[in-house]
Design a protein around this motif. Structure first.
Motif, short mmCIF file in Angstrom:
data_model
loop_
_atom_site.label_atom_id
_atom_site.label_comp_id
_atom_site.label_asym_id
_atom_site.label_seq_id
_atom_site.Cartn_x
_atom_site.Cartn_y
_atom_site.Cartn_z
N LYS A 291 3.99 2.38 2.49
CA LYS A 291 4.62 3.73 2.36
C LYS A 291 3.71 4.81 2.36
CE LYS A 291 8.41 5.75 0.96
NZ LYS A 291 9.97 5.60 1.77
N ILE A 292 4.06 5.84 3.04
CA ILE A 292 3.17 7.30 2.83
C ILE A 292 4.14 8.20 2.44
CG2 ILE A 292 2.11 8.92 4.56
CD1 ILE A 292 1.62 6.39 6.36
N VAL A 293 3.57 8.82 1.49
CA VAL A 293 4.37 9.84 0.66
C VAL A 293 3.79 11.22 0.48
CG1 VAL A 293 5.72 10.50 -1.47
CG2 VAL A 293 5.33 8.21 -0.95
N VAL B 94 8.15 5.32 -5.10
CA VAL B 94 7.15 4.13 -5.46
C VAL B 94 8.07 2.96 -6.05
CG1 VAL B 94 5.62 2.98 -7.09
CG2 VAL B 94 5.10 5.22 -6.33
N LEU B 95 9.18 3.01 -6.84
CA LEU B 95 10.03 1.78 -7.22
C LEU B 95 10.82 1.58 -6.27
CD1 LEU B 95 10.94 3.04 -10.96
CD2 LEU B 95 9.35 1.33 -10.30
N THR B 96 11.50 2.53 -5.40
CA THR B 96 12.24 1.94 -4.12
C THR B 96 11.46 1.13 -3.07
OG1 THR B 96 13.81 3.89 -4.43
CG2 THR B 96 13.64 2.74 -2.43
N PHE B 97 10.34 1.69 -2.99
CA PHE B 97 9.46 0.89 -2.04
C PHE B 97 9.18 -0.44 -2.49
CE2 PHE B 97 4.96 -0.17 -0.59
CZ PHE B 97 5.28 -0.56 0.84
N ASP C 265 6.74 17.23 -8.56
CA ASP C 265 8.13 16.35 -8.51
C ASP C 265 7.54 14.82 -9.03
OD1 ASP C 265 10.44 15.36 -8.30
OD2 ASP C 265 10.95 16.32 -6.26
N PRO C 266 7.11 14.65 -10.47
CA PRO C 266 6.89 13.22 -10.83
C PRO C 266 8.17 12.41 -10.66
CG PRO C 266 7.04 14.70 -12.64
CD PRO C 266 7.13 15.58 -11.37
N ALA C 267 9.21 12.64 -10.86
CA ALA C 267 10.33 11.97 -10.65
C ALA C 267 10.63 11.22 -9.31
CB ALA C 267 11.71 12.59 -11.28
N ARG C 268 10.38 12.24 -8.31
CA ARG C 268 10.82 11.96 -6.60
C ARG C 268 9.56 10.86 -6.65
NH1 ARG C 268 12.83 13.62 -2.15
NH2 ARG C 268 12.26 12.08 -0.57
N ILE C 269 8.28 11.07 -6.87
CA ILE C 269 7.25 10.22 -6.65
C ILE C 269 7.48 8.84 -7.22
CG2 ILE C 269 4.94 9.72 -6.90
CD1 ILE C 269 5.24 11.92 -4.84
N THR C 270 7.96 8.84 -8.50
CA THR C 270 8.00 7.48 -9.21
C THR C 270 9.50 6.72 -8.50
OG1 THR C 270 7.59 8.47 -11.24
CG2 THR C 270 9.01 6.48 -11.34
N LEU D 127 1.07 -1.19 -0.14
CA LEU D 127 0.15 0.20 -0.05
C LEU D 127 0.78 1.31 0.09
CD1 LEU D 127 -3.04 1.27 0.46
CD2 LEU D 127 -2.59 0.92 2.83
N VAL D 128 0.54 2.21 -0.96
CA VAL D 128 1.21 3.36 -1.11
C VAL D 128 0.00 4.59 -0.84
CG1 VAL D 128 2.82 5.04 -2.21
CG2 VAL D 128 3.23 2.61 -2.34
N LEU D 129 0.38 5.44 0.18
CA LEU D 129 -0.68 6.54 0.26
C LEU D 129 -0.21 7.89 -0.08
CD1 LEU D 129 -2.53 5.49 3.35
CD2 LEU D 129 -3.33 5.09 1.32
N ILE D 130 -0.46 8.50 -1.11
CA ILE D 130 0.37 9.77 -1.37
C ILE D 130 -0.82 10.83 -1.06
CG2 ILE D 130 1.22 11.07 -3.33
CD1 ILE D 130 1.83 8.42 -4.62
#
Length: 272
Positions: A216-218, A265-268, A257-262, A114-117
């Motif tokens: 993960k919470i972003v 997500v990928l790191t998580f 900041d789409p690159a940082r969000i990506t 689960l990722v909550l943004i």
């Protein structure tokens, strides 16, 4: 796709990892918000399902259909069944985060991660202004002239980003486009605003401590709609949840900041 008798606009790609990521957007938006995140996620081998919630974007807008976050969680289960997705990772933003919280606590067997943004949660929504509009002036706002409505929505969208230049031109047009008809304007109030209600997230709050899926919470540090305190509360209530704060990003962190969000997500996905 047609699910439970309604048409939903969607994107589905197969991946090589064996896991499908389901992207849930919020308001006032649609799956367009993931356009800079999904391609690199797909390129990393992950399967993806992204769809416009019922009453949003290019999905159907049935006049008498419940589009609350609880009803959207019910529909999510139907979507997963229709797409033959037994388990998934939920990547959810804003009210999509409410849908994800409800679904993950109802059906933990279906949620792998689960990722909550910048998610709504607890009593974080709606704002006092929207509460007053919903209570006393919803019909008046729904009847406002189109130009006045678009100006109001443009002001709202400008608040979602830290850098105002990111919500102009083609980007702004993409968010306004679903609402640029009398039906679109009416749908915004009937399918979105009418259901701005924190009761479902307050009901699900005591169940967050039961979540076992890695979470993960972003959060955008400059989010003017969902204060950072709610991110910290989610991180405390969900067992083992990780919190990442994105400097220079607002509520629509995928625009700032789409690159940082990506990357988050990928790191998580690779670490959990």
């Amino acid at each position: 796709m047609i699910v439970d008798g309604v048409r939903l606009a969607y994107r589905r790609t197969a991946g090589s990892t064996g896991e499908t990521l389901v992207f849930l957007h919020g308001t006032p938006s649609h799956s367009h918000i993931w356009r800079n995140v999904i391609p690199p996620v797909e390129a990393a081998g992950h399967g993806v399902l992204a769809y416009d919630l019922l009453g949003y974007g290019a999905s159907e807008r049935p006049p008498n259909r419940d589009t609350s976050v609880e009803a959207q969680a019910d529909l999510l289960e139907e979507v997963l069944a229709q797409q033959e997705i037994r388990r998934c990772a939920l990547i959810a933003h804003d009210i999509g985060g409410a849908v994800a919280q409800i679904f993950a606590t109802r059906r933990p067997d279906r949620v792998e991660r689960l990722v909550l943004i910048d998610s709504v949660s607890y009593d974080s929504w709606p704002s006092s202004t929207w509460r007053e509009i919903i209570r006393d002036h919803l019909a008046d706002h729904a009847a406002m002239p189109q130009a006045e409505f678009e100006a109001m929505l443009t002001r709202q969208l400008a608040m979602t980003v830290v850098d105002p230049a990111r919500m102009t031109g083609e980007t702004l047009e993409a968010y306004l486009a679903p609402h640029r008809t009398p039906m679109g304007r009416a749908s915004f109030f009937e399918h979105q605003v009418r259901h701005y209600d924190s009761a479902p997230t307050q009901r699900v709050a005591p169940l967050l401590k039961t979540l076992a899926a890695p979470t993960k919470i972003v959060w955008g540090a400059g989010d003017r709609w969902q204060p950072l305190a709610y991110a910290q509360r989610l991180a405390e209530d969900i067992p083992g949840a990780e919190l990442s704060i994105i400097p220079g990003a607002g509520h629509f962190a995928m625009e700032d900041d789409p690159a940082r969000i990506t990357e988050e997500v990928l790191t998580f996905l690779s670490d959990s």
